[in-house]
Scaffold this active site. Structure first.
Site, mmCIF file in Angstrom:
data_model
loop_
_atom_site.group_PDB
_atom_site.id
_atom_site.type_symbol
_atom_site.label_atom_id
_atom_site.label_comp_id
_atom_site.label_asym_id
_atom_site.label_seq_id
_atom_site.Cartn_x
_atom_site.Cartn_y
_atom_site.Cartn_z
ATOM 1 N N LYS A 133 -105.657 -70.577 -71.749
ATOM 2 C CA LYS A 133 -106.229 -69.621 -72.566
ATOM 3 C C LYS A 133 -105.497 -70.081 -74.028
ATOM 4 O O LYS A 133 -104.382 -70.356 -73.922
ATOM 5 C CB LYS A 133 -105.842 -68.196 -72.117
ATOM 6 C CG LYS A 133 -106.898 -67.768 -71.086
ATOM 7 C CD LYS A 133 -106.502 -66.247 -70.576
ATOM 8 C CE LYS A 133 -107.692 -65.929 -69.588
ATOM 9 N NZ LYS A 133 -109.134 -65.905 -70.404
ATOM 10 N N ARG B 250 -122.626 -81.359 -50.793
ATOM 11 C CA ARG B 250 -123.407 -81.386 -49.527
ATOM 12 C C ARG B 250 -125.004 -81.533 -49.612
ATOM 13 O O ARG B 250 -125.666 -82.235 -48.817
ATOM 14 C CB ARG B 250 -123.124 -80.311 -48.594
ATOM 15 C CG ARG B 250 -121.923 -80.803 -47.612
ATOM 16 C CD ARG B 250 -121.984 -79.715 -46.416
ATOM 17 N NE ARG B 250 -121.739 -78.329 -46.908
ATOM 18 C CZ ARG B 250 -121.098 -77.576 -46.268
ATOM 19 N NH1 ARG B 250 -120.652 -77.451 -45.295
ATOM 20 N NH2 ARG B 250 -121.092 -76.145 -46.864
ATOM 21 N N HIS C 42 -101.468 -65.912 -61.309
ATOM 22 C CA HIS C 42 -101.904 -65.769 -62.868
ATOM 23 C C HIS C 42 -100.647 -64.903 -63.322
ATOM 24 O O HIS C 42 -100.036 -65.189 -64.521
ATOM 25 C CB HIS C 42 -103.131 -65.091 -62.904
ATOM 26 C CG HIS C 42 -104.340 -65.764 -62.259
ATOM 27 N ND1 HIS C 42 -104.649 -67.175 -62.520
ATOM 28 C CD2 HIS C 42 -105.231 -65.208 -61.579
ATOM 29 C CE1 HIS C 42 -105.580 -67.322 -62.041
ATOM 30 N NE2 HIS C 42 -106.167 -66.346 -61.299
ATOM 31 N N GLU D 234 -109.461 -55.481 -64.066
ATOM 32 C CA GLU D 234 -110.905 -55.720 -64.141
ATOM 33 C C GLU D 234 -111.754 -54.644 -63.611
ATOM 34 O O GLU D 234 -111.229 -53.797 -63.130
ATOM 35 C CB GLU D 234 -110.973 -56.659 -62.716
ATOM 36 C CG GLU D 234 -110.160 -57.948 -63.100
ATOM 37 C CD GLU D 234 -110.246 -59.181 -61.858
ATOM 38 O OE1 GLU D 234 -111.188 -59.982 -62.129
ATOM 39 O OE2 GLU D 234 -109.572 -58.653 -60.932
ATOM 40 N N LYS E 100 -108.746 -53.971 -59.345
ATOM 41 C CA LYS E 100 -110.294 -54.153 -59.315
ATOM 42 C C LYS E 100 -110.701 -52.763 -59.659
ATOM 43 O O LYS E 100 -110.224 -51.781 -59.378
ATOM 44 C CB LYS E 100 -110.630 -54.286 -58.134
ATOM 45 C CG LYS E 100 -110.204 -55.804 -57.391
ATOM 46 C CD LYS E 100 -110.836 -57.062 -58.071
ATOM 47 C CE LYS E 100 -110.538 -58.240 -57.598
ATOM 48 N NZ LYS E 100 -110.617 -59.519 -58.543
HETATM 49 P P1 NAD Z 1 -119.333 -72.720 -53.577
HETATM 50 O O1 NAD Z 1 -118.893 -72.200 -52.052
HETATM 51 O O2 NAD Z 1 -120.218 -72.006 -54.461
HETATM 52 O O3 NAD Z 1 -119.243 -74.161 -53.495
HETATM 53 C C1 NAD Z 1 -118.715 -75.008 -52.781
HETATM 54 C C2 NAD Z 1 -118.998 -76.546 -53.006
HETATM 55 O O4 NAD Z 1 -118.383 -77.494 -52.063
HETATM 56 C C3 NAD Z 1 -120.624 -76.709 -52.791
HETATM 57 O O5 NAD Z 1 -120.987 -77.682 -53.842
HETATM 58 C C4 NAD Z 1 -120.851 -77.478 -51.339
HETATM 59 O O6 NAD Z 1 -121.796 -78.382 -51.492
HETATM 60 C C5 NAD Z 1 -119.211 -78.105 -51.307
HETATM 61 N N1 NAD Z 1 -118.930 -78.369 -50.088
HETATM 62 C C6 NAD Z 1 -118.704 -77.508 -49.106
HETATM 63 N N2 NAD Z 1 -118.672 -78.055 -47.913
HETATM 64 C C7 NAD Z 1 -118.628 -79.432 -48.201
HETATM 65 C C8 NAD Z 1 -118.187 -80.816 -47.363
HETATM 66 N N3 NAD Z 1 -117.860 -80.653 -46.131
HETATM 67 N N4 NAD Z 1 -118.312 -81.896 -47.972
HETATM 68 C C9 NAD Z 1 -118.701 -81.787 -49.135
HETATM 69 N N5 NAD Z 1 -118.901 -80.728 -50.008
HETATM 70 C C10 NAD Z 1 -118.733 -79.629 -49.464
HETATM 71 O O7 NAD Z 1 -117.536 -72.282 -54.152
HETATM 72 P P2 NAD Z 1 -116.879 -72.257 -55.607
HETATM 73 O O8 NAD Z 1 -117.023 -70.740 -55.756
HETATM 74 O O9 NAD Z 1 -117.533 -73.078 -56.358
HETATM 75 O O10 NAD Z 1 -115.563 -72.328 -55.150
HETATM 76 C C11 NAD Z 1 -115.098 -73.828 -55.210
HETATM 77 C C12 NAD Z 1 -113.345 -73.764 -55.028
HETATM 78 O O11 NAD Z 1 -112.868 -73.131 -56.397
HETATM 79 C C13 NAD Z 1 -112.714 -72.786 -54.188
HETATM 80 O O12 NAD Z 1 -111.668 -73.367 -53.645
HETATM 81 C C14 NAD Z 1 -112.673 -71.618 -54.897
HETATM 82 O O13 NAD Z 1 -111.651 -70.829 -54.150
HETATM 83 C C15 NAD Z 1 -112.249 -72.048 -56.122
HETATM 84 N N6 NAD Z 1 -112.195 -71.247 -57.306
HETATM 85 C C16 NAD Z 1 -113.529 -70.668 -57.425
HETATM 86 C C17 NAD Z 1 -113.914 -69.703 -58.591
HETATM 87 C C18 NAD Z 1 -115.252 -69.193 -58.979
HETATM 88 O O14 NAD Z 1 -115.277 -68.482 -59.933
HETATM 89 N N7 NAD Z 1 -115.987 -69.529 -58.197
HETATM 90 C C19 NAD Z 1 -112.722 -69.297 -59.322
HETATM 91 C C20 NAD Z 1 -111.464 -69.678 -58.934
HETATM 92 C C21 NAD Z 1 -111.457 -70.734 -57.799
#
Ligand code: NAD
Length: 484
Positions: A182, A51, A240, A216, A331
């Protein structure tokens, strides 16, 4: 022995959510390492799509910063960083609207491998799939990668699968579970199925029980509101721990290919017995010197959500009948440690005078913090003094065994992304597997919700609630110590 790098075909990888936490912390630093390893063909491209109103240069600067913050030793390779970020492009996009899609369509090539990483919340999966199709960006060969959580129950997982299936075949969908990427998890399959030594013992005649621990030290601060709607069962066990359980318990597949492996994993999930309520212990951490209580972190003073869960389950088939599988995850525990342990039976009769209690052989598979395996075996204590026995670990850690510092330990994400480009789904979850896992999980969650089960409190920095120790104690067993 220097790790072999097998180049992949030229690709365009679009990362939806390319500015998000996961992309900056894991996906792009991982791709950077693959780039440095020479695995990325020169004309391959990575396109961030999110976005934020950035241009390509702005995105390159953001990712250079991310590599600086989250990259490993390789980040000191400044030329490498500059060459890598030159491969990046960026399109501001709105998953729920029309903005940006035309620009993306012009950028993405259709004559190279195409992969679309959905690193966004699951509520956007359907919008992305539909617009990729509508704007004729994706082809019948494109791959999509979807992140966890894949649903919060069977119904929502089925709905997500149905949404994706409107535009993509199962062979195009890569549901990621980074535990499967892993090194040690794959090594577990090599050890089980590449040796004759273990397989004959891998059953209820020789295995006493199996433990799977994912501990964790962090709490849920910062994502408490999200976590409170999920809990340890949905956040960790359904995906997991269940995947680890499948790999340890499955029958040998006829070959190491995606469907053969996943068919066997599915059979394990379907053979899981329902769990008696008194074989489940749920917990919440209390405040400690290092931080507030779970309820404070979750900003929900009446929360009944578990930050810890332990359970005893059985697999109803010939191989495992009667063998308990003890699972636990939590946790704010005493150490960050993930481990699978296979505890073997003793034969009950010791021939050594004064050594009446035979030590159990234990195979430990460590997933974090350090990956490796060891096998606890009994030997004679060296030196004079008669036949005194001692149990020692036989270290099977591959980097040591191969005797070389150059053996590359690839991070799970980078390995899995390269598997996507190669079109190898073996280490990804199939739709029916995910649904079967929810079908097993849902009644357990419904059960404790209907009983208004109150989680047991445990001290931050401990091994979990007292009742979880009793779960094994009652069976004359004990948990392995949680050691980082
Ligand atoms: P985040 O909130 O940091 O980032 C979200 C991203 O989505 C941003 O780049 C944002 O611009 C984009 N976005 C949101 N709404 C949008 C829209 N309408 N159009 C286009 N882009 C849009 O989230 P994150 O932590 O990076 O997580 C992303 C996904 O990965 C989630 O489903 C989360 O559950 C999963 N996930 C994250 C982690 C982690 O360690 N962060 C681990 C496992 C799974």
């Amino acid at each position: 022995m220097v790790a072999r790098v097998i180049p992949v075909e030229t690709f365009d990888l679009v990362i939806f959510g390319g500015t998000g936490d996961l992309a900056r912390r894991k996906i792009l630093p991982g791709l950077f390492r693959r780039f440095l390893a020479g695995q990325m063909p020169a004309d391959s491209r990575i396109i961030g799509a999110a976005r934020s109103a950035l241009d390509a240069d702005g995105y390159r600067a953001m990712i250079a910063d991310a590599i600086e913050e989250f990259g490993g030793d390789e980040k000191t390779n400044k030329k490498g960083v500059a060459d890598f970020i030159a491969r990046l492009d960026y399109v501001p996009i709105d998953a729920k609207g029309e903005g940006g899609w035309k620009a993306l369509a012009e950028l993405v090539r259709t004559d190279v491998v195409q992969a679309f990483y959905f690193s966004v919340g699951p509520s956007l999966f359907g919008d992305l799939a539909e617009r990729l199709h509508k704007h004729k960006i994706s082809t019948s060969d494109s791959r999509i990668v979807v992140e966890k959580p894949f649903g919060r129950d069977l119904e929502s997982a089925q709905a997500l699968n149905a949404t994706l299936a409107e535009h993509f075949n199962e062979s195009q969908i890569y549901r990621i579970d980074h535990y499967l990427g892993k090194e040690t998890v794959q090594n577990l399959m090599a050890v089980r199925f590449g040796n004759v030594l273990f397989e004959p013992l891998w059953n209820n005649h020789y295995v006493d029980h199996i433990q799977i621990t994912v501990a964790e030290t962090v709490g849920v601060a910062g994502r408490g509101a999200y976590y409170d709607k999920s809990g340890a069962m949905r956040d960790m066990v359904q995906n997991h721990l269940m995947q680890l359980l499948c790999l340890i318990a499955m029958e040998p597949p006829s070959k190491f290919d995606a469907d053969a492996v996943r068919d066997e994993k599915l059979k394990v999930i379907r053979a899981l017995e329902p769990i008696e309520p008194h074989h489940i212990v749920r917990g919440q951490y209390e405040a400690g010197p290092d931080g507030p209580s779970y309820r404070e972190d979750a900003e929900n003073p009446r929360s009944f959500t578990e930050s810890y869960i332990a359970m005893k389950t059985h697999i109803a088939n010939w191989r495992w009948s009667g063998v308990p599988f003890y699972l636990r995850t939590g946790k704010r525990l005493k150490a960050r440690a993930s481990e699978i342990t296979v505890v073997f039976r003793t034969n009950g009769h010791s021939i050594f005078e004064g050594e009446k209690d035979q030590q159990q052989n234990v195979l430990s598979i460590h997933l974090q913090p350090n990956e490796g395996m060891d096998l606890q075996v009994t030997i004679k204590e060296p030196g004079p003094g008669g036949m005194r026995l001692v149990s020692v670990p036989l270290d099977m850690t591959f980097a040591d065994a191969l005797g070389d510092q150059d053996v590359e330990v690839t991070d799970a994400y980078e390995r899995l992304i390269m598997d996507v480009i190669r079109g190898n789904q073996t280490l990804f979850m199939r739709g029916d597997e995910v649904e079967a896992a929810w079908a097993w999980t849902d009644p357990l969650i419904d059960g404790w919700e209907a009983r208004n089960d109150v989680p047991k409190l445990y001290d931050a920095g401990s091994s979990g609630p007292e009742d979880s120790l009793m779960l094994l104690h009652r069976d004359g067993r004990k948990w392995r110590e949680i050691k980082g």
